[in-house]
Design a protein around this motif. Structure first.
Motif, short mmCIF file in Angstrom:
data_model
loop_
_atom_site.label_atom_id
_atom_site.label_comp_id
_atom_site.label_asym_id
_atom_site.label_seq_id
_atom_site.Cartn_x
_atom_site.Cartn_y
_atom_site.Cartn_z
N LYS A 1 -17.80 26.88 9.84
CA LYS A 1 -17.37 27.11 11.07
C LYS A 1 -16.90 25.55 11.88
O LYS A 1 -15.80 25.76 12.67
CB LYS A 1 -18.74 27.55 12.04
CG LYS A 1 -18.40 27.71 13.46
CD LYS A 1 -19.68 28.04 14.18
CE LYS A 1 -19.47 28.39 15.65
NZ LYS A 1 -20.45 28.43 16.43
N LEU A 2 -17.48 24.70 11.44
CA LEU A 2 -16.98 23.19 11.83
C LEU A 2 -15.62 23.23 11.17
O LEU A 2 -14.70 22.78 11.86
CB LEU A 2 -17.66 22.13 11.03
CG LEU A 2 -19.04 21.95 11.70
CD1 LEU A 2 -19.73 20.69 11.03
CD2 LEU A 2 -18.74 21.36 13.29
N GLU A 3 -15.08 23.80 9.92
CA GLU A 3 -13.70 23.53 9.57
C GLU A 3 -12.82 24.40 10.46
O GLU A 3 -11.77 23.94 10.81
CB GLU A 3 -13.62 24.16 8.22
CG GLU A 3 -12.45 23.51 7.47
CD GLU A 3 -12.00 24.41 6.19
OE1 GLU A 3 -11.38 23.99 5.38
OE2 GLU A 3 -12.76 25.16 6.09
N ARG A 4 -13.26 25.60 10.94
CA ARG A 4 -12.58 26.41 11.60
C ARG A 4 -12.32 25.95 13.03
O ARG A 4 -11.12 25.69 13.47
CB ARG A 4 -12.99 27.74 11.85
CG ARG A 4 -13.16 28.80 10.29
CD ARG A 4 -13.54 30.01 11.00
NE ARG A 4 -13.55 30.85 9.63
CZ ARG A 4 -14.91 31.23 9.39
NH1 ARG A 4 -15.84 31.15 9.85
NH2 ARG A 4 -14.98 31.85 8.18
N LEU A 5 -13.59 25.23 13.58
CA LEU A 5 -13.35 24.30 14.85
C LEU A 5 -12.28 23.18 14.74
O LEU A 5 -11.60 22.85 15.69
CB LEU A 5 -14.36 24.02 15.41
CG LEU A 5 -15.42 25.06 16.04
CD1 LEU A 5 -16.62 24.40 16.35
CD2 LEU A 5 -14.88 25.51 17.26
N MET A 6 -12.24 22.59 13.56
CA MET A 6 -11.37 21.23 13.17
C MET A 6 -9.92 21.76 13.33
O MET A 6 -8.98 21.19 13.99
CB MET A 6 -11.75 20.81 11.87
CG MET A 6 -12.83 19.85 11.97
SD MET A 6 -12.31 18.28 12.53
CE MET A 6 -10.97 17.78 11.22
N GLN A 7 -9.52 22.88 12.78
CA GLN A 7 -8.39 23.40 12.72
C GLN A 7 -7.69 23.84 13.92
O GLN A 7 -6.56 23.54 14.35
CB GLN A 7 -8.35 24.69 11.70
CG GLN A 7 -8.61 24.32 10.08
CD GLN A 7 -8.71 25.62 9.41
OE1 GLN A 7 -8.61 26.87 9.73
NE2 GLN A 7 -8.62 25.38 8.01
#
Length: 229
Positions: free
Chosen positions: A65-71
């Motif tokens: 989820k953090l990675e998606r928010l980063m993107q």
């Protein structure tokens, strides 16, 4: 080597017990086993396994989820809270430092002109020195925040290690060695899992809080879980 007593810090040791023709595994504190003053902290091997597995699955879901928010954050245009803001803050702090340094120079002239006594000069000089010191500390902090934000714009190779495990259904030592630092076992069958990459996760949090003000904390450095008896 991954299991530690959460109270005394000693290792947990594995024991076995036979019940109705079946052998059950469990862990107890080495300090208790050696009569070194700690309590048993006994926990079933099966219950511990299930708790650690579900906690790691939750951590992996949070990281993804953090990675998606980063993107999503990287696709957003710069806002007043983005990198431009850091440069503005640094310029303001530089101006503040220069202004106070200039005021210190004027103090010497005022002393020579008889407008200030030596005692007044020392008092004011200390005041401007303190302002300069605080501004420099603030400048260092802003630079760190800016650098962290810039790092977030770069590819995070460690995130790829999580993505290499899209579905975790079993635990093994390789998985633990790659992602877990230590698992603490407390009385009441409560465990705390300390994961690796804490610094990287913290930098992502800071970046997302700046880039996405409404960001809700989704990363975890540690996970606490209570095993059902």
């Amino acid at each position: 080597g991954y299991l530690q007593c959460g109270d005394c810090g000693r290792n947990m040791i594995r024991r076995q017990r036979k019940y109705k023709d079946r052998i059950y595994g469990y862990y107890t504190c080495a300090g208790y086993h050696n009569k070194s003053g700690c309590s048993s902290h006994m926990i079933s091997e099966d219950k511990l396994y299930d708790a650690v597995l579900s906690a790691i699955q939750a951590q992996f879901a949070a990281i993804i989820k953090l990675e998606r928010l980063m993107q999503y954050a990287n696709d957003l245009p710069d806002s007043p809270d983005s990198a431009h803001r850091f440069e503005v803050q640094l310029a303001q702090l530089d101006d503040e430092i220069r202004k106070n340094q200039k005021m210190k120079m004027f103090l010497l002239e005022h002393v020579h002109d008889g407008l200030l006594t030596e005692e007044e000069y020392e008092e004011l000089r200390a005041l401007y020195d303190e302002r300069i010191r605080i501004s420099k500390i603030s400048r260092t902090y802003v630079e760190e925040m800016r650098d962290n934000a810039q790092k977030m714009m770069q590819k995070n190779e460690w995130l790829a290690r999580f993505k290499n495990h899209p579905s975790i259904v079993t635990l093994d030592r390789t998985l633990l060695s790659e992602f877990v630092d230590v698992i603490e076992v407390f009385e009441g069958k409560r465990i705390t899992i300390h994961f690796k990459f804490e610094d990287q996760i913290r930098r992502i949090r800071n970046y997302l809080e700046i880039k996405i003000p409404e960001y809700a904390d989704s990363g975890m450095d540690t996970i606490n879980k209570e095993c059902k008896k």
